[in-house]
Design a protein around this motif. Structure first.
Motif, short mmCIF file in Angstrom:
data_model
loop_
_atom_site.label_atom_id
_atom_site.label_comp_id
_atom_site.label_asym_id
_atom_site.label_seq_id
_atom_site.Cartn_x
_atom_site.Cartn_y
_atom_site.Cartn_z
N LEU A 73 -79.60 36.24 139.82
CA LEU A 73 -79.70 36.26 141.28
C LEU A 73 -80.04 34.88 141.83
N LYS A 88 -76.88 32.83 143.97
CA LYS A 88 -76.98 32.72 145.43
C LYS A 88 -76.69 31.30 145.91
N ARG A 133 -73.29 41.85 144.43
CA ARG A 133 -73.49 41.72 145.87
C ARG A 133 -74.03 40.33 146.22
N THR A 134 -74.88 39.79 145.35
CA THR A 134 -75.39 38.43 145.57
C THR A 134 -74.25 37.41 145.48
N LYS A 156 -72.06 37.50 148.66
CA LYS A 156 -72.61 36.82 149.84
C LYS A 156 -72.47 35.30 149.75
N CYS A 182 -76.26 44.84 142.05
CA CYS A 182 -77.13 43.88 142.74
C CYS A 182 -76.64 42.45 142.54
#
Length: 894
Positions: free
Chosen positions: A164, A168, A209-210, A213, A206
């Motif tokens: 994560l 990001k 989805r990171t 974005k 999870c």
């Protein structure tokens, strides 16, 4: 601090010798260093004080990447998965892989520069390969591994957290593309969801989805080049037929994230999604969600609906529509000046999915979420309502089917319709016509009720709707329905049969009456329509039922604008025909009467319709009601309710006399003040027996103001009969001054629909708990009533209604009760002194003589005049002498 300094020196030494060491020796020294690093971190409560942290992060990340690749190299999927688990598993003190993983985990949470060093090590691509294997290759559980250990969970959390933190960052995404596992993992979620490792579903979602974005132009080109979205959509079509709905939602939401999040950078993935029937896929999935248990799959279902809503604004060109604005419209509505915020609908396809779901599904949760989505789109930009309604007509079409939906959905839908008027200031004539048709057909009573409540809110917003709903025929429809209901009520009256209209149907009658009241309020034309329909005899039938009464009185009050006599005859007639125990009916009628009597034009109609006699008959009907203790059926009523009724009856009389010489003369010459005194004297709190009062020597004397103080707010106990007498004398005192009709002991609150019965119960309870204040729902007596009244003896006042003084004089000898001789004479003396203060000026004495006060004093207080020892003899003689000095004509004195 000392430990960190030592570690710093050790790492500097490592840096210096590392270039001269073989790789195996470098790795050994670094692995020997890491346990000391972790120990220092634990002892310093998670604070890292290390000067060469970026270099350390780079070295550790490179070594972890190298170890992962070594364990994966050339092995089949399941074997590689086992090797990874062994590498990262904590063994004894700690395995090499676990040490490296935990160290990278800690270093990834420090600062951005350190994170860049980790990303530059090649770790993003390596960990993506790990995640792909963990997700796609579920291990066969042995007897020793039936439950996931805490160490496994901790390892998973560290892996996910590192990913994560890396993904990001844009740099992390670019490094990730070095391996081809991103598109493989996305496609795997759309094809292997039912075969994957269960414990890795949520972590994988999870991480993806990171990544979604943080998409870059390169990552979008990469995914487009391998037809990632196209293949995923095709796979999901297959899953949608076999998997449970909640699982399909979870898998589809991941793919849709990449479509939605990529749009600000490039429209390529959205175009690919649309060209491969992506919207048909979502429609199929969402319709399968009908009947899901509460909270089952809700987060992912809601996520898909939210993303669909967002996709309505994803388009290259603005929609251009030119609607036909139907008039009339609200004065402040101007479509040409409607400013756009930029969040306008540019893509109708996702909205068509939402619209189709609402039209084809009766699932409460789905329908509620669709309506919420529409409300959200309107809130983004008020232009969106017009863009949608003038193209797809969702609200117009929903109105045709809303009665099939669950009740909560109906309520939400009509709130949405209501917001068109209240928030957008627009009158949607076509939609309103359909709503009116829905009311006319009355297929589902609850739906009809909710629709009518919606129109009621609109009508209360602006007077324009009074004209719109009259011209559309709604007023005539409601009057016809109310006529029918009134006939049913009239037939069932007095039969002691259960009311045929209960629940939603009775509530519908209430709202119909409220709607007619709203349509006639401030609209003489609509009131004339009501009268021309011959509805007045039917409307008054609804007075008897308390839940209908408030709206019925509003309609009748509006009728008074065109015909005061008709209103007065209805209200006075209802007052006189009501039974002794219908106190709440009488109170409501009296309050309505007071509102109309505020207009001087109504006073003549009040007199000609026997209003004075009607209100006095209310008092005479309460003979013995204020006895202490209460007796008979009056005991169940409560004396506070009785006092309240006395208050409003006297207030009505005062209002009708206010600044009206014709009514004042009529009341005086008709002997109605004498009748008032007689009726008040028979209430039960005043002395009514003919026995001679016992004269006593007063030990103390109090003024009338002090008695008011003691009765209203003092802790000094006074007998209940005396408190009631003082209340009535206070009413008369303000009637004398002409201000009684303006007093508001009881502040009005119109009860909401369905609250009337409960309000009466609360009133009774409150009255019993507060015997002085005698509150009703929303009514409030001031804490110090005597302060509100003022001190009667403070100044000379203007006497507006001298007849009220005569009433006080006639009640004077009745301020007596056996067993309370001293207290009785004390209040009598106080009242005489107060009356004397009222006739201080020559003008006031002249007025009082003309009103017959001399006769009242002589006829009512003969005992006091005949006995020099009577305590009232001297003060009454003084009053008589003052008045006699103004009686210039001998016959008056005689």
């Amino acid at each position: 601090t000392l430990l960190w300094e030592t570690l710093g020196k050790q790492f500097v030494e490592y840096e210096q010798v590392a270039p001269f060491l073989i790789p195996e020796e470098q790795q050994r020294r670094l692995l020997e260093f890491l346990p000391l690093f972790l120990k220092a971190w634990e002892q310093s409560a998670g604070v890292i004080v290390f000067p060469n942290i970026q270099l350390l992060a780079s070295e550790v990340s490179k070594l972890l990447t190298k170890e992962i690749k070594r364990n994966l190299n050339g092995k089949p999927a399941e074997e590689a998965r086992l090797a990874l688990e062994q590498l990262l598993k904590q063994k004894g003190e700690a395995g090499d892989g676990y040490l490296l993983l935990k160290s990278v985990y800690l270093l990834s949470q420090t600062d951005l520069r350190t994170m860049w060093n980790i990303i530059g090590s090649g770790l993003p691509a390596a960990l993506m390969q790990c995640l792909y294997l963990f997700f796609t290759v579920p291990l066969k559980k042995t007897s020793d591994d039936r439950e996931t250990s805490e160490d496994d969970v901790q390892t998973q959390e560290m892996l996910v957290k590192i990913m994560l933190n890396m993904y990001k960052e844009e740099q992390g995404i670019e490094e990730l593309l070095a391996a081809d596992k991103l598109q493989s993992l996305i496609i795997a979620t759309s094809s292997l969801w039912d075969q994957c490792s269960h414990s890795w579903k949520v972590p994988t979602g999870c991480v993806l989805r990171t990544i979604s974005k943080a998409q870059t132009k390169n990552s979008i080109v990469y995914l487009q080049a391998v037809d990632c979205i196209k293949i995923s959509v095709q796979n999901l079509f297959t899953l949608a037929d076999t998997l449970p709905a909640c699982d399909v939602c979870e898998a589809a939401s991941i793919v849709l994230c990449f479509v939605k999040d990529s749009y600000p950078v490039s429209s390529a993935l959205l175009t690919e999604f649309e060209n491969n029937d992506g919207y048909q896929l979502l429609l199929k999935i969402l319709l399968r969600c009908e009947g899901l248990q509460q909270n089952e799959g809700d987060p992912y279902l809601d996520e898909i609906l939210d993303m669909l809503t967002c996709l309505t604004t994803c388009g290259k060109t603005e929609l251009k529509v030119s609607g036909n604005i139907v008039h009339p419209q609200l004065p402040h509505f101007d479509f040409e000046r409607t400013q756009s915020s930029g969040m306008t609908v540019k893509n109708l396809q996702p909205f068509q999915v939402l619209q189709s779901i609402f039209q084809r599904s009766n699932d409460q949760h789905l329908c509620e979420r669709i309506l919420s989505a529409i409300g959200t789109i309107w809130a983004w930009d008020r232009v969106n309502f017009f863009l949608l309604e003038w193209t797809l007509q969702p609200i117009n079409q929903f109105t045709d089917i809303i009665h099939f939906k669950p009740h909560p959905v109906q309520v939400q839908f009509f709130r949405l319709v209501e917001s068109i008027v209240l928030d957008l200031s627009y009158v949607p004539h076509e939609i309103l016509k359909k709503v009116q048709y829905l009311i006319k057909e009355n297929i589902v009573p609850f739906c009809t009720l909710t629709a009518l409540q919606c129109l009621l809110s609109m009508t209360q917003k602006d007077l324009l709707f009074s004209d719109i709903f009259r011209d559309s025929g709604l007023l005539g429809l409601l009057l016809a329905l109310l006529r029918k209901e009134a006939k049913i009520l009239r037939k069932s009256a007095g039969t002691h049969l259960p009311n045929p209209k209960e629940g939603a149907e009775k509530e519908l009658n209430v709202v119909m009456l409220k709607m007619v009241a709203a349509l006639t309020a401030r609209s003489v034309r609509n009131t004339v329509v009501l009268k021309d329909y011959g509805m007045v005899p039917y409307i008054k039938i609804f007075l008897d039922d308390e839940c209908y009464r408030s709206a019925t009185l509003s309609i009748l009050e509006q009728l008074s604008v065109i015909n005061y006599e008709e209103y007065m005859s209805i209200i006075i007639g209802a007052l006189c025909s009501s039974t002794q125990w219908e106190l709440h009916l009488k109170l409501d009628l009296l309050k309505s009467l007071l509102r109309i009597l505020e207009s001087p034009k109504s006073h003549s109609a009040f007199r000609t319709c026997s209003g004075f006699n009607g209100l006095l008959s209310l008092l005479s009907d309460m003979e013995g009601a204020l006895q202490d203790p209460p007796s008979g059926q009056w005991a169940a009523v409560g004396q506070n309710s009785i006092l309240e009724l006395v208050f409003y009856a006297l207030q009505g009389i005062t209002a009708a006399l206010h600044l009206d010489p014709v009514n004042s003369t009529f009341f005086q010459r008709s002997g109605l003040f004498e009748k008032m005194a007689e009726d008040l004297g028979s209430l039960g709190c005043f002395w009514s027996e003919g026995k001679r009062q016992i004269s006593v020597c007063l030990e103390k004397t109090r003024t009338f103001a002090e008695f008011l103080d003691a009765a209203f707010c003092s802790s000094e106990p006074l007998p209940e009969w005396l408190k009631n007498c003082i209340w009535i004398l206070s009413f008369l005192d303000h009637m004398v001054k002409g201000t009684f009709h303006q007093e508001s002991y009881f502040k009005e609150r119109k009860p909401e629909m369905g609250e009337e019965a409960r309000g009466d119960q609360e009133a009774t309870q409150a009255q019993e708990e507060h015997p002085v204040a005698f509150k009703r729902p929303g009514n409030k007596l001031p804490a110090s009533a005597y302060v509100l009244w003022g001190h009667p003896e403070e100044k000379d006042c203007t006497i507006v209604h001298p007849g009220a003084v005569c009433v006080m004089v006639r009640l004077l000898p009745k301020l007596y009760k056996e067993g309370y001789a001293q207290l009785s004479q004390e209040i009598q003396c106080a009242l005489v002194d107060h009356i004397q203060s009222l006739v201080k000026s020559e003008k006031s004495r002249q007025v009082m003589c003309e009103s017959g006060l001399l006769s009242a004093v002589l006829t009512s207080c003969q005992d006091a005049f005949c006995s020099d020892s009577h305590p009232l003899h001297l003060p009454l003689t003084r009053v008589f002498e003052k008045l006699a000095s103004q009686a210039v004509e001998p016959h008056v004195l005689r």
